[in-house]
Design a protein around this motif. Structure first.
Motif, PDB file in Angstrom:
ATOM      1  N   UNK A   1       0.819  -1.205   0.000  1.00 12.06           N
ATOM      2  CA  UNK A   1       0.000   0.000   0.000  1.00 12.06           C
ATOM      3  C   UNK A   1       0.857   1.260   0.000  1.00 12.06           C
ATOM      4  N   UNK A   2       2.101   1.126   0.458  1.00 13.32           N
ATOM      5  CA  UNK A   2       2.986   2.286   0.569  1.00 13.32           C
ATOM      6  C   UNK A   2       4.042   2.334  -0.531  1.00 13.32           C
ATOM      7  N   UNK A   3       4.389   1.175  -1.089  1.00 13.28           N
ATOM      8  CA  UNK A   3       5.508   1.120  -2.021  1.00 13.28           C
ATOM      9  C   UNK A   3       5.121   0.322  -3.269  1.00 13.28           C
ATOM     10  N   UNK A   4       5.880   0.527  -4.322  1.00 11.61           N
ATOM     11  CA  UNK A   4       5.774  -0.312  -5.510  1.00 11.61           C
ATOM     12  C   UNK A   4       5.998  -1.763  -5.079  1.00 11.61           C
ATOM     13  N   UNK A   5       5.267  -2.730  -5.657  1.00 11.60           N
ATOM     14  CA  UNK A   5       5.385  -4.123  -5.206  1.00 11.60           C
ATOM     15  C   UNK A   5       6.799  -4.672  -5.245  1.00 11.60           C
ATOM     16  N   UNK A   6       7.608  -4.229  -6.213  1.00 13.47           N
ATOM     17  CA  UNK A   6       8.984  -4.699  -6.274  1.00 13.47           C
ATOM     18  C   UNK A   6       9.778  -4.176  -5.077  1.00 13.47           C
ATOM     19  N   UNK A   7       9.549  -2.910  -4.735  1.00 10.50           N
ATOM     20  CA  UNK A   7      10.224  -2.320  -3.579  1.00 10.50           C
ATOM     21  C   UNK A   7       9.715  -2.958  -2.291  1.00 10.50           C
ATOM     22  N   UNK A   8       8.398  -3.128  -2.194  1.00 13.87           N
ATOM     23  CA  UNK A   8       7.803  -3.724  -0.997  1.00 13.87           C
ATOM     24  C   UNK A   8       8.351  -5.122  -0.752  1.00 13.87           C
ATOM     25  N   UNK A   9       8.458  -5.907  -1.812  1.00 18.31           N
ATOM     26  CA  UNK A   9       8.950  -7.275  -1.671  1.00 18.31           C
ATOM     27  C   UNK A   9      10.420  -7.296  -1.313  1.00 18.31           C
ATOM     28  N   UNK A  10      11.190  -6.378  -1.870  1.00 17.85           N
ATOM     29  CA  UNK A  10      12.609  -6.298  -1.538  1.00 17.85           C
ATOM     30  C   UNK A  10      12.802  -5.957  -0.066  1.00 17.85           C
ATOM     31  N   UNK A  11      12.038  -5.003   0.435  1.00 16.54           N
ATOM     32  CA  UNK A  11      12.111  -4.647   1.857  1.00 16.54           C
ATOM     33  C   UNK A  11      11.774  -5.854   2.723  1.00 16.54           C
ATOM     34  N   UNK A  12      10.686  -6.530   2.372  1.00 19.54           N
ATOM     35  CA  UNK A  12      10.260  -7.682   3.165  1.00 19.54           C
ATOM     36  C   UNK A  12      11.282  -8.809   3.090  1.00 19.54           C
ATOM     37  N   UNK A  13      11.857  -9.043   1.904  1.00 19.09           N
ATOM     38  CA  UNK A  13      12.852 -10.100   1.763  1.00 19.09           C
ATOM     39  C   UNK A  13      14.072  -9.856   2.630  1.00 19.09           C
ATOM     40  N   UNK A  14      14.532  -8.606   2.681  1.00 18.36           N
ATOM     41  CA  UNK A  14      15.686  -8.268   3.527  1.00 18.36           C
ATOM     42  C   UNK A  14      15.353  -8.497   4.997  1.00 18.36           C
ATOM     43  N   UNK A  15      14.181  -8.028   5.424  1.00 11.92           N
ATOM     44  CA  UNK A  15      13.799  -8.170   6.830  1.00 11.92           C
ATOM     45  C   UNK A  15      13.528  -9.624   7.189  1.00 11.92           C
ATOM     46  N   UNK A  16      12.994 -10.381   6.247  1.00 13.71           N
ATOM     47  CA  UNK A  16      12.771 -11.811   6.456  1.00 13.71           C
ATOM     48  C   UNK A  16      14.110 -12.527   6.665  1.00 13.71           C
ATOM     49  N   UNK A  17      15.108 -12.148   5.889  1.00 15.52           N
ATOM     50  CA  UNK A  17      16.441 -12.725   6.048  1.00 15.52           C
ATOM     51  C   UNK A  17      17.025 -12.375   7.408  1.00 15.52           C
ATOM     52  N   UNK A  18      16.919 -11.119   7.804  1.00 20.15           N
ATOM     53  CA  UNK A  18      17.474 -10.675   9.086  1.00 20.15           C
ATOM     54  C   UNK A  18      16.859 -11.458  10.238  1.00 20.15           C
ATOM     55  N   UNK A  19      15.562 -11.713  10.162  1.00 18.52           N
ATOM     56  CA  UNK A  19      14.874 -12.465  11.220  1.00 18.52           C
ATOM     57  C   UNK A  19      15.513 -13.841  11.424  1.00 18.52           C
ATOM     58  N   UNK A  20      15.994 -14.467  10.351  1.00 15.97           N
ATOM     59  CA  UNK A  20      16.588 -15.804  10.435  1.00 15.97           C
ATOM     60  C   UNK A  20      18.040 -15.810  10.926  1.00 15.97           C
ATOM     61  N   UNK A  21      18.725 -14.673  10.886  1.00 20.94           N
ATOM     62  CA  UNK A  21      20.171 -14.658  11.081  1.00 20.94           C
ATOM     63  C   UNK A  21      20.663 -15.324  12.377  1.00 20.94           C
ATOM     64  N   UNK A  22      20.019 -15.111  13.533  1.00 22.41           N
ATOM     65  CA  UNK A  22      20.539 -15.778  14.743  1.00 22.41           C
ATOM     66  C   UNK A  22      20.588 -17.298  14.634  1.00 22.41           C
ATOM     67  N   UNK A  23      19.751 -17.876  13.784  1.00 21.57           N
ATOM     68  CA  UNK A  23      19.716 -19.333  13.663  1.00 21.57           C
ATOM     69  C   UNK A  23      20.962 -19.894  12.996  1.00 21.57           C
ATOM     70  N   UNK A  24      21.742 -19.038  12.344  1.00 22.34           N
ATOM     71  CA  UNK A  24      22.996 -19.515  11.760  1.00 22.34           C
ATOM     72  C   UNK A  24      24.033 -19.835  12.837  1.00 22.34           C
ATOM     73  N   UNK A  25      23.753 -19.503  14.089  1.00 21.13           N
ATOM     74  CA  UNK A  25      24.609 -19.879  15.209  1.00 21.13           C
ATOM     75  C   UNK A  25      24.220 -21.235  15.786  1.00 21.13           C
ATOM     76  N   UNK A  26      23.272 -21.912  15.140  1.00 21.82           N
ATOM     77  CA  UNK A  26      22.775 -23.210  15.597  1.00 21.82           C
ATOM     78  C   UNK A  26      22.884 -24.224  14.459  1.00 21.82           C
ATOM     79  N   UNK A  27      22.588 -25.502  14.720  1.00 26.29           N
ATOM     80  CA  UNK A  27      22.620 -26.500  13.647  1.00 26.29           C
ATOM     81  C   UNK A  27      21.663 -26.214  12.496  1.00 26.29           C
ATOM     82  N   UNK A  28      20.677 -25.350  12.713  1.00 24.28           N
ATOM     83  CA  UNK A  28      19.764 -24.980  11.626  1.00 24.28           C
ATOM     84  C   UNK A  28      20.524 -24.454  10.421  1.00 24.28           C
ATOM     85  N   UNK A  29      21.627 -23.749  10.660  1.00 21.32           N
ATOM     86  CA  UNK A  29      22.403 -23.162   9.572  1.00 21.32           C
ATOM     87  C   UNK A  29      23.193 -24.155   8.763  1.00 21.32           C
TER      88      UNK A  29
END
Length: 294
Positions: free
Chosen positions: A169-197
């Motif tokens: 609603x605020x951004x072009x869909x390509x921009x919106x998805x890029x923002x979400x993809x980056x934040x989605x990746x960041x959310x997972x980052x601590x798990x790379x310190x575990x066997x999940x990674x």
């Protein structure tokens, strides 16, 4: 009159619902994952391990934090910003299964095809590829259902149903998805310190995960926009990616070849480029976006 702390907190969420969502999702999940990261499964600071369930301990160690993050954050911010009526609309979207057979076909068959095609491009993969074993075939549907009600349910009502709709609603869909993809990746980052990674959880693994997550995000946005914003379909698509990679991919491409891990990433990147080019970056979103409250 001076506002009370609760009023001030509510006003902050009302003014910045997306920032509030991402902050809560990360803070809650990371806090819940901290004991796992510090345990003998992670950094080894705390002298205990999480119990195994269905081969690994990911369900006991990771799932609680996954549920308490994006799902709880979406519920909380929706309740504050839209009240009971908003929660009813949010709940209804969780049962929106009308999406069109071609999108279900993409989620169930197109996604595995992209993974296999990308892996075939890896050097030597065509020499060892084989038909899936009976064990893998027997496990596939039960594990898909498990993924659907764990990973899919824990993440997608937050990332796509709550966050993506508002970002678009605020951004072009390509921009919106890029923002979400980056934040989605960041959310997972601590798990790379575990066997999940995985055993190679270093910079290359994080880079590969980031590229894969971004590519998947563009594909998911297309399906979400074109398939009546069906949350169950997106849950199925996400779950099938995880399920195919964990159950079928190592069975079809046996052997320890770290470079082959770039194969699924290549497949999804190719699919994402096709999606972006064919939709001219709109990713299936109509010129007049659907309102969240509709």
């Amino acid at each position: 009159m001076t506002s009370t702390p609760s009023t001030g907190w509510r006003a902050l969420v009302l003014r910045y619902p997306l920032i509030s969502f991402f902050t809560l999702a990360n803070a809650i999940s990371w806090l819940a994952w901290t004991p796992y990261i510090l345990s003998l499964d992670g950094l080894g600071i705390l002298a205990f391990r999480y119990p195994d369930f269905l081969i690994t301990n990911q369900l006991t160690a990771i799932l609680p934090g996954a549920y308490l993050g994006p799902l709880a954050a979406a519920f909380t911010v929706t309740a504050v910003t839209e009240g009971r009526a908003g929660l009813r609309r949010w709940r209804r979207r969780l049962f929106q299964v009308r999406a069109g057979l071609r999108w279900y076909a993409l989620a169930l068959f197109g996604i595995p095809l992209a993974i296999v095609a990308g892996t075939f491009a890896m050097d030597g993969a065509e020499d060892v590829v084989r038909l899936p074993s009976m064990t893998a075939l027997a496990l596939y549907l039960p594990m898909l259902l498990l993924q659907f009600f764990t990973t899919g349910l824990a993440e997608e009502p937050g990332w796509r149903d709550f966050a993506l709709t508002r970002l678009q609603q605020r951004h072009h869909p390509l921009v919106a998805t890029t923002i979400l993809g980056v934040l989605w990746t960041i959310w997972h980052l601590p798990l790379f310190l575990t066997p999940w990674g995985g055993p190679d959880a270093g910079p290359e693994a994080i880079l590969r995960f980031f590229v894969l997550t971004m590519a998947i995000s563009y594909v998911i946005t297309l399906v979400f926009n074109r398939a009546h914003q069906s949350v169950p379909l997106i849950m199925l698509l996400h779950s099938n990616i995880n399920n195919f990679m964990s159950v079928m991919w190592p069975d079809v491409f046996p052997g320890e070849h770290p470079e082959w891990l770039w194969g699924p990433t290549l497949g999804f990147c190719t699919l994402a480029l096709v999606v972006i080019a064919s939709t001219r970056g709109r990713l299936g979103l109509p010129r007049t976006p659907v309102e969240v409250a509709a």
